[in-house]
Each structure stands twice: as structure tokens, then as C-alpha cells.
Design a protein around this motif. Structure first.
Motif, mmCIF file in Angstrom:
data_model
loop_
_atom_site.group_PDB
_atom_site.id
_atom_site.type_symbol
_atom_site.label_atom_id
_atom_site.label_comp_id
_atom_site.label_asym_id
_atom_site.label_seq_id
_atom_site.Cartn_x
_atom_site.Cartn_y
_atom_site.Cartn_z
ATOM 1 N N ASN A 13 48.664 -17.988 14.892
ATOM 2 C CA ASN A 13 49.441 -16.653 14.691
ATOM 3 C C ASN A 13 50.466 -16.830 13.819
ATOM 4 N N THR A 14 50.106 -16.133 12.785
ATOM 5 C CA THR A 14 51.210 -16.121 11.658
ATOM 6 C C THR A 14 52.382 -15.325 12.097
ATOM 7 N N PHE A 15 52.285 -14.677 13.111
ATOM 8 C CA PHE A 15 53.506 -13.688 13.525
ATOM 9 C C PHE A 15 54.484 -14.542 14.434
ATOM 10 N N ALA A 16 53.829 -15.649 15.053
ATOM 11 C CA ALA A 16 54.798 -16.260 16.017
ATOM 12 C C ALA A 16 55.637 -17.390 15.095
ATOM 13 N N PRO A 17 56.894 -17.432 16.038
ATOM 14 C CA PRO A 17 57.965 -18.124 15.396
ATOM 15 C C PRO A 17 57.734 -19.529 15.675
ATOM 16 N N LEU A 18 57.030 -20.165 16.523
ATOM 17 C CA LEU A 18 56.839 -21.534 16.961
ATOM 18 C C LEU A 18 55.929 -22.294 16.201
ATOM 19 N N PRO A 19 56.137 -23.057 15.331
ATOM 20 C CA PRO A 19 55.187 -24.015 14.648
ATOM 21 C C PRO A 19 54.457 -24.868 15.506
ATOM 22 N N ALA A 20 53.245 -25.237 14.965
ATOM 23 C CA ALA A 20 52.350 -26.246 15.734
ATOM 24 C C ALA A 20 52.447 -27.709 14.992
ATOM 25 N N GLY A 21 53.317 -28.402 15.371
ATOM 26 C CA GLY A 21 53.553 -29.990 15.171
ATOM 27 C C GLY A 21 52.733 -30.707 15.997
ATOM 28 N N ARG A 22 53.142 -32.310 15.474
ATOM 29 C CA ARG A 22 52.468 -33.276 16.292
ATOM 30 C C ARG A 22 52.730 -33.447 17.976
ATOM 31 N N ALA A 23 54.247 -32.562 18.062
ATOM 32 C CA ALA A 23 54.500 -32.746 19.513
ATOM 33 C C ALA A 23 53.487 -31.636 20.338
ATOM 34 N N ARG A 24 52.958 -30.326 19.694
ATOM 35 C CA ARG A 24 52.173 -29.561 20.219
ATOM 36 C C ARG A 24 50.864 -30.111 20.489
ATOM 37 N N ALA A 72 49.715 -21.087 18.868
ATOM 38 C CA ALA A 72 51.080 -21.151 18.339
ATOM 39 C C ALA A 72 51.323 -20.382 16.824
ATOM 40 N N GLY A 73 52.204 -20.573 16.267
ATOM 41 C CA GLY A 73 52.462 -20.338 14.956
ATOM 42 C C GLY A 73 51.472 -21.200 14.110
ATOM 43 N N PRO A 74 51.844 -21.172 12.758
ATOM 44 C CA PRO A 74 51.143 -21.968 11.667
ATOM 45 C C PRO A 74 51.157 -23.475 12.257
ATOM 46 N N VAL A 75 50.187 -24.450 11.770
ATOM 47 C CA VAL A 75 50.418 -25.641 11.966
ATOM 48 C C VAL A 75 51.156 -26.398 10.673
ATOM 49 N N ALA A 76 51.958 -27.407 11.192
ATOM 50 C CA ALA A 76 53.000 -27.938 10.197
ATOM 51 C C ALA A 76 52.202 -28.757 9.300
ATOM 52 N N TYR A 80 48.853 -31.470 9.684
ATOM 53 C CA TYR A 80 47.965 -31.199 8.798
ATOM 54 C C TYR A 80 47.416 -32.237 8.061
ATOM 55 N N GLU A 81 48.016 -32.807 7.338
ATOM 56 C CA GLU A 81 47.863 -33.868 6.439
ATOM 57 C C GLU A 81 47.306 -34.880 7.053
ATOM 58 N N HIS A 82 48.082 -35.295 8.108
ATOM 59 C CA HIS A 82 48.030 -36.574 8.907
ATOM 60 C C HIS A 82 46.575 -36.561 9.701
ATOM 61 N N LEU A 83 46.416 -35.343 10.356
ATOM 62 C CA LEU A 83 45.044 -35.369 10.933
ATOM 63 C C LEU A 83 43.937 -35.210 9.954
ATOM 64 N N THR A 84 43.923 -34.459 9.142
ATOM 65 C CA THR A 84 42.831 -34.206 8.043
ATOM 66 C C THR A 84 42.466 -35.522 7.492
ATOM 67 N N ASP A 85 43.472 -36.346 7.249
ATOM 68 C CA ASP A 85 43.263 -37.720 6.497
ATOM 69 C C ASP A 85 42.758 -38.678 7.382
ATOM 70 N N ALA A 86 42.992 -38.384 8.673
ATOM 71 C CA ALA A 86 42.199 -39.335 9.867
ATOM 72 C C ALA A 86 40.643 -38.804 10.006
ATOM 73 N N LEU A 87 40.624 -37.844 9.912
ATOM 74 C CA LEU A 87 38.996 -37.240 9.797
ATOM 75 C C LEU A 87 38.468 -37.627 8.532
ATOM 76 N N VAL A 88 38.722 -37.469 7.381
ATOM 77 C CA VAL A 88 38.305 -37.825 6.017
ATOM 78 C C VAL A 88 38.241 -39.249 5.946
ATOM 79 N N THR A 109 48.173 -23.106 8.044
ATOM 80 C CA THR A 109 49.411 -23.903 7.549
ATOM 81 C C THR A 109 50.290 -23.373 6.424
ATOM 82 N N PRO A 110 51.409 -23.423 6.476
ATOM 83 C CA PRO A 110 52.346 -22.868 5.526
ATOM 84 C C PRO A 110 51.489 -23.294 3.753
ATOM 85 N N LYS A 111 51.042 -24.199 3.607
ATOM 86 C CA LYS A 111 50.262 -24.322 2.494
ATOM 87 C C LYS A 111 48.816 -23.949 2.104
ATOM 88 N N TYR A 112 48.296 -23.682 3.423
ATOM 89 C CA TYR A 112 46.795 -23.633 3.431
ATOM 90 C C TYR A 112 46.537 -22.202 4.389
#
Length: 479
Positions: A13-24, A72-76, A80-88, A109-112
Motif C-alpha cells: 500500500n503506497t499510502f501506508a507509512p510503515l515500510p516492509a523490511g526484513r523484520a516484517r 504494509a507500505g512499500p518493500v524496502a 527486495y535485492e536480498h530476496l530476489t538475489d536468493a531466488l535468482v 519498492t521505492p525503486k521499482y
């Protein structure tokens, strides 16, 4: 056959203030390698379908990584880079015959702004053009044509509440294995009418969405058509591809895929007015609930975990026999300090922001304390089996009113959220359910009456409450 499997699911949800990082994601589910199969194998989830498909369709799974978190808000970007790298990396090392990946379709994500398309692009680059990729998507995916450019198969859930997730995973697995064997050559097309559908209109047991689903199933019976997915979209993301869509997968005929997708999308456009459902404001909704003889009455709205709009209105109208769940970790700590039977006095809710109501002062008795864990054995929205709402306290407010305070943000997708703490939901007079449609699989069987409420905040039913800057325009019903 060696099939690489993995997943990265988040509704941003891009209107949400809480980002989704590793802890989430750790609070939700974060697994790597063989642990993925242990965590998801028995779940009513597409990942569970991928794993079950190994037996049904005769392949060996190569688990890579899987991550899921509560919306939550956008994924940090760093996670994103960490998990996508694990998949790839997992797919590249596996040298698979095919790839099954579970994505949400509305991750930002802020970038994508179209993070899921970026994930598929990277997976395609890792395995090359000759290895088929099948991807499952949430019904709320904001599907982009770029996704279809990287995946051979895109298949979406076709129920809301989402109770067909495991079947969706099995369908993707079947199409992928047929592609690996050379039995079919799947190609995708995406049609996007210029419209958004608010969440109540997305319910697949309600017309006209029910009729659109029937049309999609009929189209799947045509020669050459492998799959048709009606996708409602996620209106709480201010991104260029926000909105409803239709995906068609055919056997080698992209023109047929475009034609089928366009046909169902035109049907969706024709019923656009009926897909938007009006709702009462909180004051009227509570008044109707208290006047109803059909109990329990479900008040549907106010999705923020610590939102207090409906709690405050119930107290203002001196309601009796209600149950409200609030995300309130600090209040849980106070209840733990008071102990069972002790007096609880303090403010609850409204800690994150004021868009969803102010903190509400309450006084009551600590009825019980719990670890907040339970197992859901039925097919429920989200497909989670192991549930954890964190340390939980039940506060008796008098007059038959109960306040359930939890420490982890937990949507109401399972009655276990209440039964695990000793509350019989069928015996309540009023239950506040912070959802729009996803609650139905669990709560509809016990409901006497359902009243949908236009509450303010990050998931308000009325899209005019939001200021969009990046979406396509014109867009119905905004324009």
C-alpha cells in the motif's frame, strides 16, 4: 524433471507509512532452501500446490527461497535485492527444466513501482529463453504487460476470499510440466481496461464479479485456451499499472490470447458501475448493528490493526456484547503487568497515525493472557496454517464487551484469532472485522448480519479519498 520453486509475496500500500523490511518478513514467513518445503508443504497456498504437484505431475522440486509479509507500505529496496538475489541465484545454480514462482503482483519498492515484473525479468535472464517460467499471482495483482513478456504462464487466484490458492499452484504446475514435456507452448496476453474496482465489488460471490468469473471459466473450455484469470487489482497502490486486468494463456497463439483477454475485459468495463458498492458511515452502521436481531452482526471496515473508529463509535453508542481486536503491543505489556484478574486502564489504538482514529481510553479487567499462536486447518484467505498474533491479552470491558489486544499485526482471516483466546464468536452481539472481503471464508458461516462500513484510512472503500499521482488517467470511477 527438476523444477525450481520459490516465492516473494507482498501487497504494498503506497499510502501506508510503515515500510516492509526484513523484520516484517521474519514476522510473516522467511525461508530458504529445504526449509521452504517444511514451512509451506501442507499449506492451502500456491507454494503448497507447487510442492504437491511434484507427486501429481512427476517432478523433483528444487526449493530456492520464499518470503511473505502482512500488507504494509512499500518493500524496502535492500530486502527486495536480498530476496530476489536468493531466488535468482537458486534458479541459476539449480539449472532447472522449469521454474514455478509465487508472486503477489502488487509489490512495490521505492525503486521499482512494478517490482514483480522486475523479479520475473531477472528470473528470465537467469535461466535463459528456453526454460519455461510459470508464475502465480494474487487476485489483487496490478498486472502489467511486462510480466507477460517474461513469464510463459501467469495464473491468478479466482476466489475472493482466496480459498483456491493451492489449486492455483497446482494449475501452474500442470501447465509448466506440460510445457517442459513439449505438450503445449503457452503464451500470455494481458488486457487492462481503464478502471479500478474497490474491494467490496471484488467479492467473487457477488454479482457482477461472479458473472465475470463464469465467463472466464467458459472461455477456458475453448480449443487452445489454457487459462483465463480475471484480476481485480489493488487500488491502494499509486503506480502506473494499478487497476483491473484479464490474463489469457493459450497454446502458442498470442493473437487468440489477446482476443480472449480483450473480450472478458470488455465485459468487465460494461458492468463497471455495478462493481462499486456504496456503504454507510460508522455512526449509521453501528446504529443499524445495535438495532438488529440477527446476531452476531459483523461490522466490516477499518483495516488498520490499531484503528479505533468503530471501537470509539461502539463505546459512544453504549453498545453491549461487542468484540474488537486491536494491534496494541504496549497495551499488552500493561495487561501482562496487571496479570489475570487485574485492572487494566489505559489508551489503546491510534499509535501509528490518526487517519484511523485517535487513541481510546478504556478501563476493564484482564480476563486472560495468551501466546497468540494457533493452527488453522481449513482453507482460508492467505493460506496460512501456522498463525501467530504475538502475546495477546483479552480485556473485559463490562456489559459483555471484550477487547482483544495483540502484539503482531494479524488480519481476521481465521476464527482461531478469537477461539484461541477463549472467545466464542457466534455468541457475540457485534464483531468488528477489519477486512473487506477476505474475512468471509472464516466469518460468513457464523454471521447473523453483515454491515459493510465506509471507514476512513489506508483502505477506505471510496477511492476519491486518495490522491493519485502516478496512475494512468483517465481512470474509472475517478474520472
Amino acid at each position: 524433471m527438476r523444477i525450481a520453486i520459490g516465492g516473494f509475496l507482498h501487497e504494498s500500500n503506497t499510502f501506508a507509512p510503515l515500510p516492509a523490511g526484513r523484520a516484517r518478513f521474519r514476522e510473516g514467513s522467511l525461508t530458504y532452501g529445504p526449509a521452504l518445503a517444511g514451512a509451506w508443504g501442507e499449506a492451502h497456498h500456491e507454494l503448497g500446490g507447487f510442492i504437491r504437484g511434484a507427486t501429481r505431475f512427476g517432478y523433483d522440486i528444487v526449493p530456492t527461497a520464499a518470503a511473505w509479509a502482512t500488507p504494509a507500505g512499500p518493500v524496502a529496496d535492500d530486502f527486495y535485492e536480498h530476496l530476489t538475489d536468493a531466488l535468482v541465484t537458486g534458479c541459476r545454480m539449480a539449472k532447472p527444466d522449469g521454474v514455478l514462482v509465487a508472486l503477489h503482483g502488487a509489490m512495490v519498492t521505492p525503486k521499482y513501482p512494478d517490482a514483480d515484473a522486475e523479479t520475473l525479468r531477472r528470473l528470465r535472464a537467469a535461466v535463459g529463453p528456453g526454460v519455461p517460467i510459470a508464475c502465480t499471482l494474487d487476485f489483487h495483482a496490478n498486472v502489467s504487460p511486462d510480466m507477460a513478456n517474461s513469464a510463459d504462464v501467469l495464473v491468478g487466484y479466482q476466489t475472493y476470499p482466496h480459498v483456491d490458492q493451492r489449486e492455483c499452484g497446482l494449475k501452474a504446475a500442470e501447465l509448466l510440466t506440460r510445457a517442459v514435456k513439449g505438450e503445449v507452448r503457452p503464451v500470455c496476453a494481458v488486457a487492462k481496461p481503464p478502471m479500478l474496482i474497490h474491494l467490496l465489488g471484488q467479492a467473487t460471490d457477488r454479482e457482477p464479479m461472479k458473472g465475470l468469473m463464469a465467463a472466464a471459466r467458459a472461455a477456458e473450455r475453448r480449443p487452445g485456451v489454457l487459462s483465463v484469470s480475471v484480476m481485480a487489482g489493488f487500488p491502494y497502490a499509486d503506480v502506473p499499472d494499478m487497476g483491473a486486468s484479464v490474463i489469457a494463456v493459450t497454446d502458442g497463439d498470442r493473437g487468440q490470447a489477446r482476443s480472449v483477454a480483450d473480450e472478458i475485459a470488455a465485459m468487465m468495463w460494461d458492468v463497471r458501475d455495478q462493481l462499486n458498492v456504496p456503504c454507510p458511515q460508522p455512526e449509521e452502521a453501528v446504529r443499524r448493528a445495535l438495532a438488529s436481531a440477527r446476531t452476531p452482526v459483523l461490522l466490516i471496515g477499518g483495516s488498520a490493526g490499531d484503528g479505533t473508529v468503530l471501537l470509539a463509535e461502539l463505546l459512544r453508542q453504549r453498545a453491549t456484547g461487542f468484540v474488537v481486536v486491536l494491534y496494541a503491543p504496549e497495551a499488552v505489556a500493561l495487561a501482562q503487568a496487571a496479570g489475570v484478574g487485574g485492572t487494566f486502564e489505559g489508551s489503546v489504538g491510534g499509535a501509528v497515525d490518526r487517519m484511523h482514529g485517535d487513541p481510546v481510553p478504556v478501563r476493564g479487567t484482564v480476563r486472560s493472557l495468551h501466546d497468540g499462536k494457533w493452527v488453522e486447518v481449513e482453507a482460508r484467505h492467505g493460506g496460512r496454517r501456522e498463525n501467530d498474533q504475538g502475546p495477546t491479552a483479552v480485556i473485559d470491558l463490562g456489559d459483555g464487551n471484550a477487547l482483544v489486544l495483540d502484539s503482531l499485526r494479524t488480519p481476521p482471516f481465521s476464527l482461531g484469532q478469537l477461539t484461541s483466546v477463549g472467545i466464542d464468536p457466534a455468541a457475540a452481539r457485534v464483531i468488528v472485522v477489519k477486512a473487506a472481503v477476505a474475512y468471509k471464508a472464516a466469518y460468513a458461516p457464523i454471521a447473523g448480519e453483515v454491515i459493510e462500513v465506509d471507514t476512513p484510512g489506508l483502505t477506505a472503500i471510496n477511492p476519491a479519498r486518495f490522491r493519485y499521482a502516478r496512475i494512468r488517467r483517465p481512470m474509472f470511477p475517478l474520472d
